[in-house]
Motif scaffolding. Structure first.
Motif, PDB file in Angstrom:
ATOM      1  N   ARG A  21     -31.015  24.692  -5.078  1.00 45.55           N
ATOM      2  CA  ARG A  21     -30.496  23.382  -4.678  1.00 45.55           C
ATOM      3  C   ARG A  21     -31.067  22.886  -3.340  1.00 45.55           C
ATOM      4  N   PRO A  22     -32.365  22.843  -3.209  1.00 41.88           N
ATOM      5  CA  PRO A  22     -32.964  22.391  -1.953  1.00 41.88           C
ATOM      6  C   PRO A  22     -32.879  20.867  -1.802  1.00 41.88           C
ATOM      7  N   GLY A  23     -32.955  20.404  -0.553  1.00 42.66           N
ATOM      8  CA  GLY A  23     -32.971  18.960  -0.305  1.00 42.66           C
ATOM      9  C   GLY A  23     -34.221  18.320  -0.876  1.00 42.66           C
ATOM     10  N   ILE A  24     -35.330  19.011  -0.739  1.00 39.86           N
ATOM     11  CA  ILE A  24     -36.599  18.521  -1.286  1.00 39.86           C
ATOM     12  C   ILE A  24     -37.433  19.730  -1.707  1.00 39.86           C
ATOM     13  N   THR A  25     -38.167  19.583  -2.791  1.00 44.59           N
ATOM     14  CA  THR A  25     -38.992  20.693  -3.277  1.00 44.59           C
ATOM     15  C   THR A  25     -40.455  20.288  -3.275  1.00 44.59           C
ATOM     16  N   ILE A  26     -41.271  21.156  -2.704  1.00 40.54           N
ATOM     17  CA  ILE A  26     -42.713  20.913  -2.620  1.00 40.54           C
ATOM     18  C   ILE A  26     -43.422  21.945  -3.498  1.00 40.54           C
ATOM     19  N   PRO A  27     -44.240  21.484  -4.451  1.00 41.18           N
ATOM     20  CA  PRO A  27     -44.916  22.431  -5.343  1.00 41.18           C
ATOM     21  C   PRO A  27     -46.134  23.067  -4.668  1.00 41.18           C
ATOM     22  N   VAL A  28     -46.342  24.344  -4.926  1.00 40.01           N
ATOM     23  CA  VAL A  28     -47.514  25.061  -4.405  1.00 40.01           C
ATOM     24  C   VAL A  28     -48.124  25.925  -5.513  1.00 40.01           C
TER      25      VAL A  28
END
Ligand code: NI
Ligand code: MN
Length: 228
Positions: free
Chosen positions: A184-191
């Motif tokens: 449940r993160p505030g924003i997710t960045i794909p890597v």
């Protein structure tokens, strides 16, 4: 906190006048060709998630050039110190935290493997929970989804999560959505995608699955910075 993404799994965090470089895969990283070179970095701290070449990357050159504190599992820092003589290291292991003047890092579980490019055993792979001031960043490392992510998500108000989506060697698009449900993160960045043919994925497909699940995403271009 300023977060800069350099493609693959290379991330720089700037906070409290400190530069923290994570998994510095630069000289062989096709995403940053023409954008940055190893000599452009002067990290204070280098965090390593595991010993695979696409994460260990340029650690030896960067550590010796900057005398950065290298934080990694015991096997990785021992390898570095023995091979290069670099003594500014901090070994850790899963579940352990280490406090620095700018913040605190905790090594989290990662379901993966870890060996150096020369075949040396690299200890347990890990992720990091990185806390500085009120900000909490979670870097999953190379991993499959694992149910303890639920525990991490319940106990920490994660602002930003970096999750691998490239499949084949780590979780793919569906696994990363399942992981976000637990974290449940505030924003997710794909890597960890679109670096090699085996990890090519449609990032817009992932973004739409995340949107359907109610999550915010930010696919960053290599060299792009996000302030939180
Ligand atoms: Ni790996
Ligand atoms: Mn990898």
């Amino acid at each position: 906190m300023k977060l800069t993404y350099y493609g693959h799994s290379t991330i720089q965090i700037e906070t409290a006048d400190r530069q923290i470089l994570i998994d510095p895969f630069i000289s062989e990283n096709p995403h940053v060709r023409g954008i940055v070179t190893v000599g452009d970095f002067q990290p204070d701290v280098i965090l390593i998630t595991h010993a695979h070449g696409d994460h260990w990357g340029d650690t030896e050159e960067l550590a010796l050039g900057s005398n950065a504190l290298v934080v990694a599992n015991f096997e990785i820092v021992t390898y570095l110190a023995t091979k290069t003589g670099h003594q500014n290291v901090q070994g850790m292991n899963l579940g352990g935290s280490f406090q620095m003047d700018w913040g605190r890092v905790t090594q989290t579980l990662a379901r993966h493997s870890s060996s150096f490019p020369d075949g040396t055993y690299g200890g347990s792979p890990n992720g990091y929970l990185i806390e500085s001031g009120d900000d909490i960043v979670y870097v999953a490392g190379d991993t499959a989804p694992f149910v303890e992510m639920q525990w991490l998500g319940e106990r920490h108000d994660i602002d930003v999560a970096f999750l691998p989506i490239g499949d084949t060697y780590t979780m793919g698009i569906k696994g990363a959505v399942e992981s976000a449900r637990m974290l449940r993160p505030g924003i997710t960045i794909p890597v960890h995608y679109n670096t090699f043919p085996e990890i090519e994925v449609d990032v817009t497909a992932w973004e739409s699955h995340m949107l359907d699940a109610g999550f915010r995403t930010r696919a960053m271009r290599p060299g792009e910075t996000l302030s939180i």
